[in-house]
Design a protein around this motif. Sequence first.
Motif, PDB file in Angstrom:
ATOM      1  N   GLY A  96     -24.006 -14.467 -55.342  1.00 50.13           N
ATOM      2  CA  GLY A  96     -22.582 -14.582 -55.593  1.00 50.13           C
ATOM      3  C   GLY A  96     -21.905 -13.300 -56.018  1.00 50.13           C
ATOM      4  N   GLN A  97     -22.590 -12.170 -55.856  1.00 43.89           N
ATOM      5  CA  GLN A  97     -22.032 -10.886 -56.259  1.00 43.89           C
ATOM      6  C   GLN A  97     -22.082  -9.914 -55.085  1.00 43.89           C
ATOM      7  N   GLU A  98     -21.108  -9.020 -55.021  1.00 45.27           N
ATOM      8  CA  GLU A  98     -21.160  -7.961 -54.025  1.00 45.27           C
ATOM      9  C   GLU A  98     -22.329  -7.038 -54.363  1.00 45.27           C
ATOM     10  N   THR A  99     -23.199  -6.836 -53.378  1.00 45.30           N
ATOM     11  CA  THR A  99     -24.452  -6.114 -53.612  1.00 45.30           C
ATOM     12  C   THR A  99     -24.723  -5.167 -52.457  1.00 45.30           C
ATOM     13  N   ASN A 100     -25.171  -3.970 -52.782  1.00 44.84           N
ATOM     14  CA  ASN A 100     -25.541  -2.987 -51.771  1.00 44.84           C
ATOM     15  C   ASN A 100     -26.940  -3.315 -51.264  1.00 44.84           C
ATOM     16  N   ALA A 101     -27.069  -3.516 -49.954  1.00 49.67           N
ATOM     17  CA  ALA A 101     -28.345  -3.976 -49.393  1.00 49.67           C
ATOM     18  C   ALA A 101     -28.876  -3.003 -48.350  1.00 49.67           C
ATOM     19  N   PHE A 102     -30.187  -2.880 -48.304  1.00 47.26           N
ATOM     20  CA  PHE A 102     -30.912  -2.029 -47.364  1.00 47.26           C
ATOM     21  C   PHE A 102     -30.771  -2.588 -45.947  1.00 47.26           C
ATOM     22  N   THR A 103     -30.376  -1.753 -45.001  1.00 42.52           N
ATOM     23  CA  THR A 103     -30.121  -2.203 -43.628  1.00 42.52           C
ATOM     24  C   THR A 103     -31.282  -1.956 -42.670  1.00 42.52           C
ATOM     25  N   GLY A 104     -32.377  -1.375 -43.168  1.00 41.20           N
ATOM     26  CA  GLY A 104     -33.450  -0.930 -42.279  1.00 41.20           C
ATOM     27  C   GLY A 104     -33.981  -1.994 -41.346  1.00 41.20           C
ATOM     28  N   ALA A 105     -34.261  -3.191 -41.872  1.00 37.49           N
ATOM     29  CA  ALA A 105     -34.859  -4.236 -41.032  1.00 37.49           C
ATOM     30  C   ALA A 105     -33.929  -4.610 -39.887  1.00 37.49           C
ATOM     31  N   ALA A 106     -32.662  -4.851 -40.199  1.00 40.32           N
ATOM     32  CA  ALA A 106     -31.710  -5.258 -39.160  1.00 40.32           C
ATOM     33  C   ALA A 106     -31.461  -4.138 -38.159  1.00 40.32           C
ATOM     34  N   ALA A 107     -31.313  -2.908 -38.648  1.00 44.07           N
ATOM     35  CA  ALA A 107     -31.016  -1.782 -37.765  1.00 44.07           C
ATOM     36  C   ALA A 107     -32.175  -1.500 -36.812  1.00 44.07           C
TER      37      ALA A 107
END
Length: 289
Positions: A201-212
Amino acid sequence: MLSYWAVKLLSHFVCLLPHRAAMMLGAGLARLLWPFIPARRKRLAQTQIEHCLHVSPAEAARIARESTLRFGPMLMEVLRFPVLRRHIEDYVTITGALHMMRASLAQGKGAIIATSHSGNWELMGGALALAGLPIVGVAKRQSTAGMDRFINEYRALVGMHVTYRSSVREMFRMIDQGWIIGLLSDQDPSRRDGVIVDFFGQETNAFTGAAAIARRCEVPIFPVFMHRRADGHHELTIEEPLYVEKTDDRAADVLRVTQDISAHIEAWIRRYPSEWFWLHDRWKSMREE
């Protein structure tokens, strides 16, 4: 390299112990070291737990303590890799979509594992490799050369190939060759390397490596998690794969699947909250921004 030989000696000693005694030793060492964890780290963990799980301060403090003390037995299990690898099925049971992962590999390309710092993630990689899966562990270089040599040597001992986070081209090449890339996807990257998602429920900076990487290589992403039962046996759960729909909007594609991965990680943490690494400052980059 003194640290390397010191840990090797410790590993030799721990491997001589019965498994139960080694786990008790790890738990005892963790309890002894708990008072030396910086108070600010303990407060950080408790605050994050309260905000994410909406529990009382007392319950948050209990979860924070349990999530830290589990590192004692985890360390013992890594030190016991030379023993565990002989009969890994006595310690880890793999459940879920293993058949789907094998079917994906049978098509001639690799896959990606998106996981979190829940349960014993080092043992998870080893258990998958010992089950015959071609696992690549993407490692963070340790602060000392001796410890870096030791942990990578033990990862290789259980059948894993190890590469570093900076070796993106090697990951692409190995996926094309049919390898599975394991990525820890739950920590706070730099804002340059992350996207904003909803997490608890919070804005969070997430690692994009898997999706990219999955989008670029056109391979599935399998959320995979570990859980230690009360009897000490581990359950390794492979969830059904996520696929990156490749549109003309790369950023939107990556964001959409990164949000899906974060949702899977959140659901697992809610299921087993005391097994996640709450001491990590998950919202640091958001505060700084």
